[in-house]
Design an enzyme around this catalytic site. Sequence first.
Site, PDB file in Angstrom:
ATOM      1  N   ASP A 221      67.981   2.889  52.931  1.00 51.09           N
ATOM      2  CA  ASP A 221      67.711   1.449  52.894  1.00 51.09           C
ATOM      3  C   ASP A 221      66.640   1.041  53.912  1.00 51.09           C
ATOM      4  OD1 ASP A 221      69.290   1.977  55.110  1.00 51.09           O
ATOM      5  OD2 ASP A 221      71.002   0.790  54.447  1.00 51.09           O
TER       6      ASP A 221
ATOM      7  N   ASN B 249      83.078  -2.973  57.843  1.00 52.85           N
ATOM      8  CA  ASN B 249      83.566  -3.727  56.674  1.00 52.85           C
ATOM      9  C   ASN B 249      83.609  -2.840  55.420  1.00 52.85           C
ATOM     10  OD1 ASN B 249      80.885  -3.413  56.024  1.00 52.85           O
ATOM     11  ND2 ASN B 249      80.454  -5.581  55.671  1.00 52.85           N
TER      12      ASN B 249
ATOM     13  N   HIS C 223      81.069  -1.091  54.164  1.00 53.77           N
ATOM     14  CA  HIS C 223      79.824  -0.944  53.386  1.00 53.77           C
ATOM     15  C   HIS C 223      79.256   0.466  53.522  1.00 53.77           C
ATOM     16  CE1 HIS C 223      76.795  -2.425  56.726  1.00 53.77           C
ATOM     17  NE2 HIS C 223      77.174  -1.210  56.932  1.00 53.77           N
TER      18      HIS C 223
ATOM     19  N   GLU D 194      77.417  -4.184  50.392  1.00 58.01           N
ATOM     20  CA  GLU D 194      78.457  -4.913  51.117  1.00 58.01           C
ATOM     21  C   GLU D 194      79.711  -5.081  50.238  1.00 58.01           C
ATOM     22  OE1 GLU D 194      77.949  -5.290  54.143  1.00 58.01           O
ATOM     23  OE2 GLU D 194      75.996  -6.133  54.652  1.00 58.01           O
TER      24      GLU D 194
HETATM   25  P1  PGA Z   1      76.350   2.424  62.542  1.00 55.44           P
HETATM   26  O1  PGA Z   1      76.239   1.719  61.158  1.00 55.44           O
HETATM   27  O2  PGA Z   1      76.015   3.846  62.331  1.00 55.44           O
HETATM   28  O3  PGA Z   1      75.311   1.722  63.384  1.00 55.44           O
HETATM   29  O4  PGA Z   1      77.750   2.223  63.026  1.00 55.44           O
HETATM   30  C1  PGA Z   1      76.798   2.323  60.053  1.00 55.44           C
HETATM   31  C2  PGA Z   1      76.695   1.385  58.907  1.00 55.44           C
HETATM   32  O5  PGA Z   1      76.800   0.165  59.137  1.00 55.44           O
HETATM   33  O6  PGA Z   1      76.528   1.845  57.786  1.00 55.44           O
END
Ligand code: PGA
Length: 230
Positions: free
Chosen positions: A56, A125, A127, A132
């Site tokens: 992404d 959450n 995702h 999301e």
């Molecule tokens: P993080 O994010 O590695 O910064 O915890 C993971 C994500 O939100 O997919």
Amino acid sequence: MSCEAARIIDRQVLAKEDSVLGLSTGDTPTGMYKELVQIYNCGLIDFFKVITFNLDEYYGLPPDHPQSYHRYMREKLFNYVNVQEGNIHIPDGVAKDIEEECGRYEEEIYRYGGIDLQILGIGPNGHIAFNEPGSDWGMITGLVKLSEETRRRAATHFRDPAEVPTQGITMGIKTIMKARKILLLASGKDKAKITFEALKGPITKQVPASTLQLHPRVTIVLDKEAGSLF
Ligand code: PGA
């Protein structure tokens, strides 16, 4: 977690030198990239034929923006290994025609034969990439809205929280699920509950990562804290 993840990537590339790797960003994989650079410096991995596709990118951030995922990938990995410029793919957050960019990105993945190994993190959450809670599982690469929680977490990396983009370009869940193999990484206690829920709880659109229960070849690597509820 980082060493094990790097070892899995190393084994993948040893088995297939022109592997198509799906890469992720965020705090979770930084140690893994560091390990990969070390392995590379020891002459144990060769990225010359490796193809990469990132999951992404923030919509509206140019590649040289300090918080863009283009910049992250250069600073964590690409600047230090022999991956060829032409083999690197990251969605263009400032493409003039976003719809065309998303379609092109999705097509490119299949032009290279599809993703052999997709690295994934998980948000608190649930995702995966920028998919999301509530996202359509039939979605391919597209422009999506970021949840307020995701924006709040991202804000710690931006000078001003108002600067955090409200949208992102992301591989869809369908794109991710087409990868031949998936490597899910999680670390830290704030990932314990969601990781357990995603992998042992009901399969539901409210927890996008629960889709991974339906994938035949997922490897999960957790540190002690993230795995504390299993
Ligand atoms: P993080 O994010 O590695 O910064 O915890 C993971 C994500 O939100 O997919």
